[in-house]
Design an enzyme around this catalytic site. Structure first.
Site, PDB file in Angstrom:
ATOM      1  N   TYR A  38      22.624  -9.177  45.542  1.00 33.59           N
ATOM      2  CA  TYR A  38      22.107  -7.807  45.616  1.00 33.59           C
ATOM      3  C   TYR A  38      20.620  -7.782  45.952  1.00 33.59           C
ATOM      4  CZ  TYR A  38      20.916  -3.051  44.224  1.00 33.59           C
ATOM      5  OH  TYR A  38      20.444  -1.773  44.208  1.00 33.59           O
ATOM      6  N   HIS A 107      28.079  -9.808  49.535  1.00 32.77           N
ATOM      7  CA  HIS A 107      27.298 -10.023  48.314  1.00 32.77           C
ATOM      8  C   HIS A 107      27.956  -9.376  47.108  1.00 32.77           C
ATOM      9  CE1 HIS A 107      25.573  -6.129  47.076  1.00 32.77           C
ATOM     10  NE2 HIS A 107      25.756  -5.799  48.351  1.00 32.77           N
ATOM     11  N   CYS A 108      27.552  -9.880  45.928  1.00 31.34           N
ATOM     12  CA  CYS A 108      27.823  -9.221  44.652  1.00 31.34           C
ATOM     13  C   CYS A 108      26.455  -9.134  43.974  1.00 31.34           C
ATOM     14  CB  CYS A 108      28.874  -9.975  43.831  1.00 31.34           C
ATOM     15  SG  CYS A 108      28.506 -11.709  43.532  1.00 31.34           S
ATOM     16  N   MET A 109      26.383  -9.115  42.690  1.00 34.38           N
ATOM     17  CA  MET A 109      25.067  -9.017  42.048  1.00 34.38           C
ATOM     18  C   MET A 109      24.287 -10.323  42.167  1.00 34.38           C
ATOM     19  SD  MET A 109      24.822  -5.915  41.363  1.00 34.38           S
ATOM     20  CE  MET A 109      23.264  -5.843  40.501  1.00 34.38           C
TER      21      MET A 109
END
Length: 166
Positions: A38, A107-109
């Site tokens: 992120y 993406h993720c976090m």
């Protein structure tokens, strides 16, 4: 023990490694597919070549800029969530972007579990079928773990990918 159980056992034992560091940078996976987190999205420069961002975190957001399309596939990072349908949907998008030569960031976090699982699923889907699954899986896993420091640490995600592609 049958062949599938043997492969799963080998992969599970071979991927039980410690986190060396957390990923900070965007990693190029193929010519048009990239893996990040992120923070990478928030810090994208004004001039970027990404046309799509695949967000597999639970956080829904809109970018102020209009030159990038964000596709949101909300996915929780826990041991009970099923990731199979997400892998299929994200793989479809990544294959499309790759074929049209459109750069995409997944993406993720943290860029460790959810997005990494999507990337691994994509790579398993497009792999050369002449290379044995277990060899290719371990090659990709250890290469990306070496580059990123942490890669698919959620064992449930790892097991689901193994079950899906063995």
């Amino acid at each position: 023990m049958d062949e599938k159980q043997l492969y799963k056992h080998i992969i599970t034992k071979s991927t039980n490694t410690c986190v060396k560091f957390t990923p900070r940078d965007i990693t190029k996976i193929t010519d048009y597919v990239y893996l990040g987190n992120y923070r990478n999205v928030i810090e994208l420069p004004n001039k970027t070549f990404f046309k799509y961002i695949v967000n597999v975190s639970m956080l829904k957001y809109k970018l102020k800029r209009t030159d990038i399309t964000v596709l949101h596939f909300p996915l929780e990072d826990n041991d009970t969530v099923s990731i199979s349908k997400h892998i299929d949907a994200v793989t479809y998008v990544l294959k499309k972007c790759e074929s049209l030569k459109i750069p995409v960031l997944v993406h993720c976090m943290a860029g460790i579990n959810r997005s990494s699982a999507m990337i691994m699923g994509y790579l398993m889907e497009i792999r050369d079928k002449n290379i044995p699954f277990v060899i290719y899986f371990l090659y990709i896993y250890h290469e990306l773990k070496y580059i990123r420091g942490a890669f698919i640490e959620n064992k449930s995600f790892l097991n689901q990918i193994i079950d899906k592609y063995i």
